[in-house]
Design an enzyme around this catalytic site. Structure first.
Site: not given
Ligand SMILES: [Mg+2]
Length: 268
Positions: A13, A185, A55, A52, A48, A11, A44, A159
């Site tokens: 970020a 993460d 999200h 987006k 994650m 991944d 927010a 995802r």
């Molecule tokens: Mg990430």
């Protein structure tokens, strides 16, 4: 082909760049604010890892945000609102990315170890195309260039679907999935790896789940660090992670262990 790990899918970020995964958080808060609804940084962060736009939809489905939206607008949110927030979000995201593209310390040395073992490297992300390209460009300038980098627009769904991993495997000629590890993460990262049938690995210290920049992390007391790590460990383990590790820098050691397990007939 010997039954060993051949491909590591990372991944971006919170895993290989942007310690604590900060780039998207402010942009989500601002784009909701522009639509009259206050959201917290904790809210927010909840979805994650997803694309987006997905999200944003998931945030709107969170009961507190659903209620605030209704009280502000006098009606329930719609798919048109998802699109409108996403359109506000995209330029805000692109604007802040440059400030949050530093590689995780140690990554370059870790990659060199992986390369010396002939491992292939892929990237997958929840970023939309322009954001994914921007992060990849900043990472390349610091010396991190994966063999392939897929974003949700490259496949039929982001995802938790496994398609970005499968696209990487196909393009790099790697199979079966048990010879692949996915490192991320967030919950959607872990689910992506599980859904692909590969080894799914969570990073803790740099994660969005811990949500601390390197400076914030270093300023924390050891007991607060332990509390945050334990919490992140539970979240990612409950999501199905086969392993959790401190950071990407433990990946080479983990691969040695997984290869041993594969040789004994263990499977993800
Ligand atoms: Mg990430």
């Amino acid at each position: 082909m010997q039954n060993v790990i051949q491909l590591v899918v990372f991944d971006w970020a919170g895993t290989t760049v942007d310690h604590g995964c900060f780039a998207p958080v402010a942009a989500f808060m601002q784009s909701f604010k522009q639509h009259g609804v206050h959201v917290t940084s904790e809210e927010a962060r909840v979805p994650m890892g997803l694309h987006k736009k997905d999200h944003i939809r998931t945030m709107l489905q969170m009961p507190g945000i659903t209620a605030r939206w209704k009280s502000q607008h006098g009606k329930d949110w719609t798919e048109a609102d998802v699109q409108s927030i996403f359109e506000a979000f995209m330029p805000m995201q692109l604007e802040v990315l440059g400030q949050h593209s530093d590689l995780i310390p140690g990554l370059i040395e870790t990659l060199a170890q992986l390369r010396s073992s002939n491992l292939k490297i892929a990237g997958t992300t929840g970023y939309f195309r322009e954001a994914a390209d921007s992060v990849a460009k900043a990472a390349a300038q610091q010396g991190y260039i994966p063999d392939i980098n897929n974003c949700p627009e490259d496949v039929s769904a982001g995802r938790p679907a496994p398609w970005m991993i499968y696209r990487s495997m196909e393009k790099l000629g790697v199979y079966p999935p048990m010879n692949v590890i996915k490192v991320g993460d967030t919950i959607p990262d872990i689910e992506e790896g599980r859904n692909a049938g590969c080894w799914s690995v969570g990073v803790l210290r740099t994660s969005s789940e811990v949500g601390a920049s390197l400076a914030e992390w270093e300023a924390m007391s050891p007991s607060l660090q332990d509390t945050k790590i334990s919490r992140a460990k539970k979240v990612l383990t409950d999501a199905g992670a086969h392993f959790v590790i401190d950071s990407v820098n433990e990946v080479p050691k983990l691969i040695t262990e997984i290869n041993l397990r594969l040789s004994r007939g263990e499977r993800p």
